[in-house]
Design a protein around this motif. Structure first.
Motif, PDB file in Angstrom:
ATOM      1  N   ALA A 192      45.405  47.414  30.426  1.00 51.87           N
ATOM      2  CA  ALA A 192      46.253  46.256  30.112  1.00 51.87           C
ATOM      3  C   ALA A 192      45.628  45.342  29.065  1.00 51.87           C
ATOM      4  O   ALA A 192      46.335  44.533  28.473  1.00 51.87           O
ATOM      5  CB  ALA A 192      46.533  45.465  31.382  1.00 51.87           C
ATOM      6  N   LEU A 193      44.323  45.461  28.829  1.00 50.22           N
ATOM      7  CA  LEU A 193      43.623  44.537  27.934  1.00 50.22           C
ATOM      8  C   LEU A 193      42.935  45.294  26.820  1.00 50.22           C
ATOM      9  O   LEU A 193      42.567  46.462  26.981  1.00 50.22           O
ATOM     10  CB  LEU A 193      42.569  43.747  28.724  1.00 50.22           C
ATOM     11  N   ILE A 194      42.720  44.595  25.693  1.00 46.24           N
ATOM     12  CA  ILE A 194      41.905  45.197  24.639  1.00 46.24           C
ATOM     13  C   ILE A 194      40.433  45.037  25.031  1.00 46.24           C
ATOM     14  O   ILE A 194      40.102  44.323  25.976  1.00 46.24           O
ATOM     15  CB  ILE A 194      42.219  44.587  23.255  1.00 46.24           C
ATOM     16  N   LYS A 195      39.549  45.682  24.271  1.00 47.44           N
ATOM     17  CA  LYS A 195      38.132  45.779  24.655  1.00 47.44           C
ATOM     18  C   LYS A 195      37.473  44.418  24.880  1.00 47.44           C
ATOM     19  O   LYS A 195      36.796  44.209  25.886  1.00 47.44           O
ATOM     20  CB  LYS A 195      37.387  46.573  23.579  1.00 47.44           C
ATOM     21  N   LYS A 196      37.659  43.473  23.959  1.00 46.40           N
ATOM     22  CA  LYS A 196      37.032  42.149  24.101  1.00 46.40           C
ATOM     23  C   LYS A 196      37.582  41.406  25.314  1.00 46.40           C
ATOM     24  O   LYS A 196      36.859  40.674  25.976  1.00 46.40           O
ATOM     25  CB  LYS A 196      37.260  41.308  22.844  1.00 46.40           C
ATOM     26  N   GLN A 197      38.874  41.592  25.603  1.00 49.14           N
ATOM     27  CA  GLN A 197      39.466  40.928  26.760  1.00 49.14           C
ATOM     28  C   GLN A 197      38.886  41.478  28.048  1.00 49.14           C
ATOM     29  O   GLN A 197      38.703  40.732  29.008  1.00 49.14           O
ATOM     30  CB  GLN A 197      40.982  41.095  26.756  1.00 49.14           C
ATOM     31  N   VAL A 198      38.581  42.765  28.079  1.00 48.78           N
ATOM     32  CA  VAL A 198      37.937  43.345  29.263  1.00 48.78           C
ATOM     33  C   VAL A 198      36.555  42.720  29.442  1.00 48.78           C
ATOM     34  O   VAL A 198      36.121  42.450  30.561  1.00 48.78           O
ATOM     35  CB  VAL A 198      37.847  44.887  29.156  1.00 48.78           C
ATOM     36  N   GLY A 199      35.880  42.453  28.325  1.00 47.87           N
ATOM     37  CA  GLY A 199      34.588  41.772  28.391  1.00 47.87           C
ATOM     38  C   GLY A 199      34.724  40.394  29.016  1.00 47.87           C
ATOM     39  O   GLY A 199      33.948  40.013  29.892  1.00 47.87           O
ATOM     40  N   GLU A 227      25.745  40.324  38.783  1.00 45.66           N
ATOM     41  CA  GLU A 227      24.934  41.046  37.792  1.00 45.66           C
ATOM     42  C   GLU A 227      25.711  42.223  37.222  1.00 45.66           C
ATOM     43  O   GLU A 227      25.706  42.457  36.008  1.00 45.66           O
ATOM     44  CB  GLU A 227      23.634  41.523  38.448  1.00 45.66           C
ATOM     45  N   LYS A 228      26.416  42.944  38.085  1.00 47.32           N
ATOM     46  CA  LYS A 228      27.214  44.080  37.641  1.00 47.32           C
ATOM     47  C   LYS A 228      28.294  43.627  36.653  1.00 47.32           C
ATOM     48  O   LYS A 228      28.482  44.238  35.598  1.00 47.32           O
ATOM     49  CB  LYS A 228      27.855  44.758  38.855  1.00 47.32           C
ATOM     50  N   TYR A 229      28.973  42.529  36.963  1.00 47.03           N
ATOM     51  CA  TYR A 229      30.039  42.042  36.087  1.00 47.03           C
ATOM     52  C   TYR A 229      29.501  41.515  34.763  1.00 47.03           C
ATOM     53  O   TYR A 229      30.098  41.751  33.710  1.00 47.03           O
ATOM     54  CB  TYR A 229      30.865  40.960  36.793  1.00 47.03           C
ATOM     55  N   PHE A 230      28.375  40.805  34.790  1.00 47.71           N
ATOM     56  CA  PHE A 230      27.800  40.299  33.544  1.00 47.71           C
ATOM     57  C   PHE A 230      27.356  41.448  32.636  1.00 47.71           C
ATOM     58  O   PHE A 230      27.539  41.399  31.420  1.00 47.71           O
ATOM     59  CB  PHE A 230      26.636  39.345  33.809  1.00 47.71           C
ATOM     60  N   LYS A 231      26.762  42.485  33.219  1.00 48.78           N
ATOM     61  CA  LYS A 231      26.347  43.637  32.414  1.00 48.78           C
ATOM     62  C   LYS A 231      27.547  44.346  31.813  1.00 48.78           C
ATOM     63  O   LYS A 231      27.514  44.774  30.655  1.00 48.78           O
ATOM     64  CB  LYS A 231      25.509  44.599  33.256  1.00 48.78           C
ATOM     65  N   LYS A 232      28.623  44.457  32.598  1.00 43.56           N
ATOM     66  CA  LYS A 232      29.852  45.055  32.070  1.00 43.56           C
ATOM     67  C   LYS A 232      30.418  44.209  30.936  1.00 43.56           C
ATOM     68  O   LYS A 232      30.892  44.745  29.934  1.00 43.56           O
ATOM     69  CB  LYS A 232      30.908  45.151  33.181  1.00 43.56           C
ATOM     70  N   LYS A 273      28.522  44.837  27.900  1.00 49.14           N
ATOM     71  CA  LYS A 273      28.799  46.181  27.397  1.00 49.14           C
ATOM     72  C   LYS A 273      30.104  46.203  26.603  1.00 49.14           C
ATOM     73  O   LYS A 273      30.184  46.797  25.531  1.00 49.14           O
ATOM     74  CB  LYS A 273      28.868  47.171  28.564  1.00 49.14           C
ATOM     75  N   PHE A 274      31.151  45.552  27.124  1.00 47.21           N
ATOM     76  CA  PHE A 274      32.440  45.534  26.434  1.00 47.21           C
ATOM     77  C   PHE A 274      32.447  44.565  25.259  1.00 47.21           C
ATOM     78  O   PHE A 274      33.228  44.705  24.342  1.00 47.21           O
ATOM     79  CB  PHE A 274      33.573  45.172  27.399  1.00 47.21           C
TER      80      PHE A 274
END
Length: 171
Positions: A78-85, A104-109, A112-113
């Motif tokens: 549903a989102l472009i790459k930066k929006q997923v970030g 920590e998992k969400y910040f690393k993701k 990454k995005f």
């Protein structure tokens, strides 16, 4: 609201109808339709739910942020790459209050995005440094603090970085 591809299809259809209105001689209708299509193009690049979540974040309403983020069912499609970030960045901020491992998992993701603003990248790295410090990973925390300091061009995070460096000396 709509998938990212559906937003583009709607914008293209509105623009096509606007061209038809121009050909028919209805210039005012064509201009209005072009402006309407710009709304869908804007929402392609800036998801409406993420914008509303950031508005709730300004008011420190984490439950409201979570409610808006929950409306996005499948973020990768549903989102472009930066929006997923930014989706993961907001989740990281929410979970940093509750569960550090999850945060920590969400910040690393999010890193990454990719995040658009240097300040947001610096904030994510600073948060990761704080999590690493609490988990007694001093080398990783030091590296993340250096990266955050380098990214903080407007010196908005200087106080937090200095405070964390003082706490690092105690470890």
């Amino acid at each position: 609201m709509f998938n990212k591809n559906i937003k583009l299809v709607i914008a293209v259809l509105i623009i096509a109808y606007a061209v038809y209105q121009f050909v028919e001689g209805n210039i005012g209708n064509g201009i209005a339709l072009i402006l309407l299509s710009l709304v869908f193009i804007f929402l392609y690049f800036r998801n409406e739910f993420i914008l509303l979540a950031f508005l709730k974040m300004r008011k420190q309403d984490l439950e409201g942020v979570q409610a808006w983020l929950d409306k996005i069912k499948n973020p990768e499609s549903a989102l472009i790459k930066k929006q997923v970030g930014y989706y993961n960045y907001l989740h990281g901020i929410i979970y940093s209050q509750k569960n550090l491992t999850q945060a920590e998992k969400y910040f690393k993701k999010a890193l990454k995005f990719g995040l658009t603003m240097d300040y947001d990248v610096a904030m994510a790295k600073l948060s990761l440094a704080g999590i690493a410090m609490q988990k007694r990973r001093k080398r990783e925390a030091t590296q993340l603090l250096k990266e955050a300091k380098k990214l903080d061009k407007n010196n908005m995070l200087t106080d937090q970085i200095k405070m964390m460096q003082q706490q690092m000396k105690k470890i």
